[in-house]
Design an enzyme around this catalytic site. Structure first.
Site, short mmCIF file in Angstrom:
data_model
loop_
_atom_site.label_atom_id
_atom_site.label_comp_id
_atom_site.label_asym_id
_atom_site.label_seq_id
_atom_site.Cartn_x
_atom_site.Cartn_y
_atom_site.Cartn_z
N ARG A 104 11.52 3.63 3.21
CA ARG A 104 10.84 2.85 4.18
C ARG A 104 12.10 2.02 4.28
NH1 ARG A 104 5.82 -0.89 4.41
NH2 ARG A 104 5.19 1.08 5.14
N LYS A 132 26.35 -3.55 -1.05
CA LYS A 132 27.76 -3.70 -1.40
C LYS A 132 28.51 -3.07 -0.29
CE LYS A 132 27.21 -3.21 -6.34
NZ LYS A 132 27.16 -2.23 -7.49
N HIS A 190 5.39 6.06 11.64
CA HIS A 190 4.87 5.82 10.23
C HIS A 190 3.87 7.21 9.88
CE1 HIS A 190 3.75 4.42 6.28
NE2 HIS A 190 3.31 3.08 6.81
N ARG A 232 0.73 -1.28 0.05
CA ARG A 232 0.02 0.01 -0.06
C ARG A 232 0.91 1.25 -0.08
NH1 ARG A 232 -2.71 -3.63 1.62
NH2 ARG A 232 -1.06 -4.01 2.87
N THR A 233 1.69 1.29 0.96
CA THR A 233 2.48 2.54 1.28
C THR A 233 3.27 2.98 -0.22
OG1 THR A 233 2.61 2.23 3.43
CG2 THR A 233 3.95 4.17 2.63
#
Ligand code: ASP
Length: 313
Positions: free
Chosen positions: A108, A87, A136, A58-59
């Protein structure tokens, strides 16, 4: 005259009540503009870097959809596996590159506090789309928007938070927005997943009140029920998760035994804490909640970039 003062959106703690009201008002405007086909073009020529180092449906899609609906463009990286972080590159260096390629970034990341590091590294706006068990904030804003859309008023509501209040970052953020209002919270969770003390302590300074319980029956008194998933990925000990994962299962029968017009929210995804037999009830607002997320994020992208949202007629 009020001017939106934030370049970055990192933590719900940064918002005043005035900011929240302004975002809600602008989202209402944005919703009308979108319907009239007038939102397209507002971010033409701008590029959003969509950096999702942890699972999301969703986000991520709603931010990307929001940007596309404003005629902006999106560049993205998903997961550590396909980014140079695997890396050994630092988040700071990654952000320096992102700054060179885009006008705004949404991130995120599994580590709490990472969005702050990202925000400090660059001059472009950075939006936290979830940092570990931390915050959030954009989810909380869309949750607020949904509650206002469903209930009209926040003051006077009794709201039940059910599930994982310890690791659930959406609750951590939403509580910070709700604290300005005269709401009463039922914090319903097993003792092991009670809300963290620092969040409870913070509430003492505000009009909000709360009580904690493990008893699911407390939901019967609530005007809004906010169900959350037990956050499997955050448990240091998997056996502890196994022990708690089946604690609550909210189903149709339980909603029918609650207040008649109780609104059921869930940030999603759900596992087994919210039965699908609730979906057909008019009380189920979680799919509308996800949809509102696009309007809220369209608004936030414009506000962070300092782009004026025209009045909707
Ligand atoms: N989608 C929400 C989050 O990213 C809720 C969840 O994952 O349970 O925090």
């Amino acid at each position: 005259m009020y001017t939106f003062p934030h370049k970055n959106i990192l933590d719900a703690d940064q918002f005043t009540q005035e900011d929240i009201n302004y975002i809600i008002e602008k989202t209402n405007q944005m919703r009308i503009l979108e319907k009239q086909g007038r939102a397209f073009g507002l971010l033409r020529g701008k590029i959003l870097a969509s950096l999702f180092f942890e699972a999301s449906t969703r986000t991520r899609l709603s931010f990307e959809s929001a940007m596309e609906r404003l005629a902006g463009r999106v560049i993205s990286t998903v997961g550590f596996q396909f980014s140079s972080i695997s890396k050994g590159e630092t988040l700071f260096d990654t952000m320096k590159m992102v700054e060179a390629y885009s006008d705004i970034a949404v991130i995120r990341h599994p580590i709490e506090g990472s969005s702050r590091i990202a925000g400090a590294a660059v001059k472009i706006p950075v939006i936290n789309a979830g940092d570990g068990a931390g915050q959030h904030p954009t989810q909380a804003l869309l949750d607020m928007y949904t509650i206002i859309s469903e209930k009209k008023e926040i003051d006077g509501l009794t709201i039940g938070f059910i599930g994982d209040l310890k690791y659930g970052r959406t609750i951590h953020s939403l509580i910070k927005l709700l604290r300005y209002y005269k709401v009463h919270l039922h914090l319903i969770s097993p003792k092991e997943l009670y809300l963290i003390d620092s969040y409870k302590k913070d509430l003492e300074k505000y009009p909000i009140t709360y009580e904690e319980t493990g008893d699911i029956k407390a939901m019967w008194e609530c005007d809004v029920i906010y169900v959350t998933r037990i956050q499997e990925e955050r448990f240091p000990d998997y056996k502890e998760y196994e022990k708690l994962k089946e604690t609550y299962k909210v189903n149709k029968e339980m909603i029918l035994a609650s207040k008649k017009d109780t609104t059921v929210l869930h940030p999603l995804p759900r596992v087994n804490e919210l039965s699908t037999d609730v979906d057909d009830l008019p009380n189920a607002a979680y799919f509308r909640q996800a949809k509102y997320g696009v309007f809220v994020r369209m608004t936030l992208l414009c506000l962070c970039l300092g782009v004026e949202i025209p009045k909707a007629e």
